[in-house]
Design a protein around this motif. Sequence first.
Motif, PDB file in Angstrom:
ATOM      1  N   ASP A 246       0.782  -1.332  -0.026  1.00 56.84           N
ATOM      2  CA  ASP A 246      -0.137   0.065  -0.015  1.00 56.84           C
ATOM      3  C   ASP A 246       1.035   1.281  -0.090  1.00 56.84           C
ATOM      4  OD1 ASP A 246       0.685  -0.710   2.665  1.00 56.84           O
ATOM      5  OD2 ASP A 246      -0.804   0.521   3.427  1.00 56.84           O
ATOM      6  N   ASP A 247       2.278   1.236  -0.090  1.00 52.20           N
ATOM      7  CA  ASP A 247       3.103   2.299   0.072  1.00 52.20           C
ATOM      8  C   ASP A 247       3.367   2.391  -1.493  1.00 52.20           C
ATOM      9  OD1 ASP A 247       5.341   3.811  -0.127  1.00 52.20           O
ATOM     10  OD2 ASP A 247       5.986   3.309   2.133  1.00 52.20           O
ATOM     11  N   ASP A 248       3.030   3.406  -2.122  1.00 51.17           N
ATOM     12  CA  ASP A 248       3.028   3.672  -3.526  1.00 51.17           C
ATOM     13  C   ASP A 248       4.720   3.855  -3.541  1.00 51.17           C
ATOM     14  OD1 ASP A 248       0.219   3.434  -3.971  1.00 51.17           O
ATOM     15  OD2 ASP A 248       0.002   5.498  -3.901  1.00 51.17           O
ATOM     16  N   ARG A 249       5.064   4.513  -3.061  1.00 46.98           N
ATOM     17  CA  ARG A 249       6.725   4.746  -3.392  1.00 46.98           C
ATOM     18  C   ARG A 249       7.551   3.767  -3.264  1.00 46.98           C
ATOM     19  NH1 ARG A 249      10.695   8.588  -0.042  1.00 46.98           N
ATOM     20  NH2 ARG A 249      12.070   8.540  -1.652  1.00 46.98           N
ATOM     21  N   HIS A 250       7.312   3.046  -2.337  1.00 49.00           N
ATOM     22  CA  HIS A 250       8.170   1.768  -1.948  1.00 49.00           C
ATOM     23  C   HIS A 250       7.853   0.694  -3.151  1.00 49.00           C
ATOM     24  CE1 HIS A 250       8.991  -2.113  -0.143  1.00 49.00           C
ATOM     25  NE2 HIS A 250      10.284  -1.543   0.284  1.00 49.00           N
ATOM     26  N   ARG A 251       6.610   0.423  -3.327  1.00 51.25           N
ATOM     27  CA  ARG A 251       6.055  -0.451  -4.412  1.00 51.25           C
ATOM     28  C   ARG A 251       6.700  -0.213  -5.608  1.00 51.25           C
ATOM     29  NH1 ARG A 251       0.958   0.493  -4.092  1.00 51.25           N
ATOM     30  NH2 ARG A 251       1.102   1.720  -6.110  1.00 51.25           N
ATOM     31  N   THR A 252       6.599   1.016  -6.144  1.00 49.38           N
ATOM     32  CA  THR A 252       7.051   1.533  -7.310  1.00 49.38           C
ATOM     33  C   THR A 252       8.405   1.329  -7.354  1.00 49.38           C
ATOM     34  OG1 THR A 252       5.236   2.819  -7.715  1.00 49.38           O
ATOM     35  CG2 THR A 252       7.078   3.412  -8.998  1.00 49.38           C
TER      36      THR A 252
ATOM     37  N   GLU B 296      11.862  -5.256 -12.274  1.00 45.66           N
ATOM     38  CA  GLU B 296      11.748  -5.090 -13.838  1.00 45.66           C
ATOM     39  C   GLU B 296      13.134  -4.948 -14.560  1.00 45.66           C
ATOM     40  OE1 GLU B 296       9.008  -2.109 -14.113  1.00 45.66           O
ATOM     41  OE2 GLU B 296       7.116  -3.690 -14.108  1.00 45.66           O
ATOM     42  N   LEU B 297      13.987  -4.246 -13.763  1.00 46.72           N
ATOM     43  CA  LEU B 297      15.314  -3.927 -14.553  1.00 46.72           C
ATOM     44  C   LEU B 297      16.060  -5.238 -14.427  1.00 46.72           C
ATOM     45  CD1 LEU B 297      16.115  -0.313 -12.928  1.00 46.72           C
ATOM     46  CD2 LEU B 297      16.133  -1.174 -15.499  1.00 46.72           C
ATOM     47  N   ALA B 298      15.912  -6.203 -13.508  1.00 44.15           N
ATOM     48  CA  ALA B 298      16.436  -7.301 -13.253  1.00 44.15           C
ATOM     49  C   ALA B 298      15.997  -8.524 -14.175  1.00 44.15           C
ATOM     50  CB  ALA B 298      16.278  -7.956 -11.661  1.00 44.15           C
ATOM     51  N   GLY B 299      15.004  -7.965 -15.174  1.00 45.16           N
ATOM     52  CA  GLY B 299      14.428  -8.922 -16.078  1.00 45.16           C
ATOM     53  C   GLY B 299      13.342  -9.562 -15.854  1.00 45.16           C
ATOM     54  N   HIS B 300      12.462  -9.212 -15.057  1.00 41.95           N
ATOM     55  CA  HIS B 300      11.240  -9.940 -14.524  1.00 41.95           C
ATOM     56  C   HIS B 300       9.685  -9.174 -14.990  1.00 41.95           C
ATOM     57  CE1 HIS B 300      13.813 -12.889 -12.473  1.00 41.95           C
ATOM     58  NE2 HIS B 300      14.446 -11.681 -11.819  1.00 41.95           N
ATOM     59  N   ARG B 301       8.780  -9.929 -14.961  1.00 45.59           N
ATOM     60  CA  ARG B 301       7.734  -9.125 -15.201  1.00 45.59           C
ATOM     61  C   ARG B 301       6.929  -9.026 -13.813  1.00 45.59           C
ATOM     62  NH1 ARG B 301       4.533 -13.093 -17.565  1.00 45.59           N
ATOM     63  NH2 ARG B 301       6.304 -14.535 -17.252  1.00 45.59           N
ATOM     64  N   VAL B 302       6.481  -7.821 -13.772  1.00 44.37           N
ATOM     65  CA  VAL B 302       6.120  -7.376 -12.494  1.00 44.37           C
ATOM     66  C   VAL B 302       4.492  -6.673 -12.445  1.00 44.37           C
ATOM     67  CG1 VAL B 302       6.411  -5.994 -10.365  1.00 44.37           C
ATOM     68  CG2 VAL B 302       8.231  -6.861 -11.170  1.00 44.37           C
ATOM     69  N   THR B 303       3.505  -7.147 -11.810  1.00 42.37           N
ATOM     70  CA  THR B 303       2.292  -6.424 -11.801  1.00 42.37           C
ATOM     71  C   THR B 303       2.327  -5.932 -10.235  1.00 42.37           C
ATOM     72  OG1 THR B 303       1.271  -8.289 -13.301  1.00 42.37           O
ATOM     73  CG2 THR B 303      -0.201  -6.986 -11.864  1.00 42.37           C
ATOM     74  N   GLN B 304       1.831  -4.466 -10.417  1.00 40.28           N
ATOM     75  CA  GLN B 304       1.773  -3.957  -8.970  1.00 40.28           C
ATOM     76  C   GLN B 304       0.023  -3.857  -8.587  1.00 40.28           C
ATOM     77  OE1 GLN B 304       3.887  -0.283  -8.448  1.00 40.28           O
ATOM     78  NE2 GLN B 304       5.071  -0.863 -10.632  1.00 40.28           N
ATOM     79  N   ALA B 305       0.049  -4.210  -7.167  1.00 41.19           N
ATOM     80  CA  ALA B 305      -1.072  -4.080  -6.524  1.00 41.19           C
ATOM     81  C   ALA B 305      -0.936  -3.259  -5.350  1.00 41.19           C
ATOM     82  CB  ALA B 305      -1.884  -5.420  -6.121  1.00 41.19           C
ATOM     83  N   SER B 306      -1.782  -2.209  -5.279  1.00 38.36           N
ATOM     84  CA  SER B 306      -1.526  -1.203  -4.213  1.00 38.36           C
ATOM     85  C   SER B 306      -2.550  -1.744  -2.832  1.00 38.36           C
ATOM     86  CB  SER B 306      -2.401  -0.031  -4.411  1.00 38.36           C
ATOM     87  OG  SER B 306      -3.676   0.029  -4.978  1.00 38.36           O
ATOM     88  N   CYS B 307      -3.219  -2.819  -2.835  1.00 37.15           N
ATOM     89  CA  CYS B 307      -3.866  -3.144  -1.733  1.00 37.15           C
ATOM     90  C   CYS B 307      -4.392  -4.714  -1.848  1.00 37.15           C
ATOM     91  CB  CYS B 307      -5.458  -2.692  -1.588  1.00 37.15           C
ATOM     92  SG  CYS B 307      -6.441  -2.694  -3.006  1.00 37.15           S
ATOM     93  N   GLY B 308      -4.832  -5.507  -0.794  1.00 33.95           N
ATOM     94  CA  GLY B 308      -4.991  -6.795  -0.629  1.00 33.95           C
ATOM     95  C   GLY B 308      -6.268  -7.220  -1.694  1.00 33.95           C
TER      96      GLY B 308
END
Length: 115
Positions: free
Chosen positions: A11-17, A24-36
């Motif tokens: 839920d911490d937007d800055r940390h999550r981003t 992603e820079l390490a080569g992975h596909r990331v989907t973000q969610a801001s809540c459970g």
Amino acid sequence: MTELSILYVDDDDRHRTMVAEALELAGHRVTQASCGTTARALLQQQVYDCVVTDYDMPGVTGAAVVSEARRLQPAVTVCVVSGHAREHMSDLPTGTLLMTKPFSVPLLLDVLSPR
């Protein structure tokens, strides 16, 4: 390193981003969610290799996200990241990986990488 599909929940937007961009820079596909709640919906729509979730979130907690991830995708690797000590998270399912904030992205990737 194998490309991983990662659901990152915080839920911490800055940390999550920041962490998602590093993954992603390490080569992975990331989907973000801001809540459970969003994480639960995403788990019903897509299969992930890994779910990384903050523990302390309003509404649906990280423990609930872990339980839902394991119910829907039994083979998924799940890791909880938190500033809390394990004894304050007694509702985490047995065997849940736990990393203490702050953590390094290389260490997180090592924990998530298939063996």
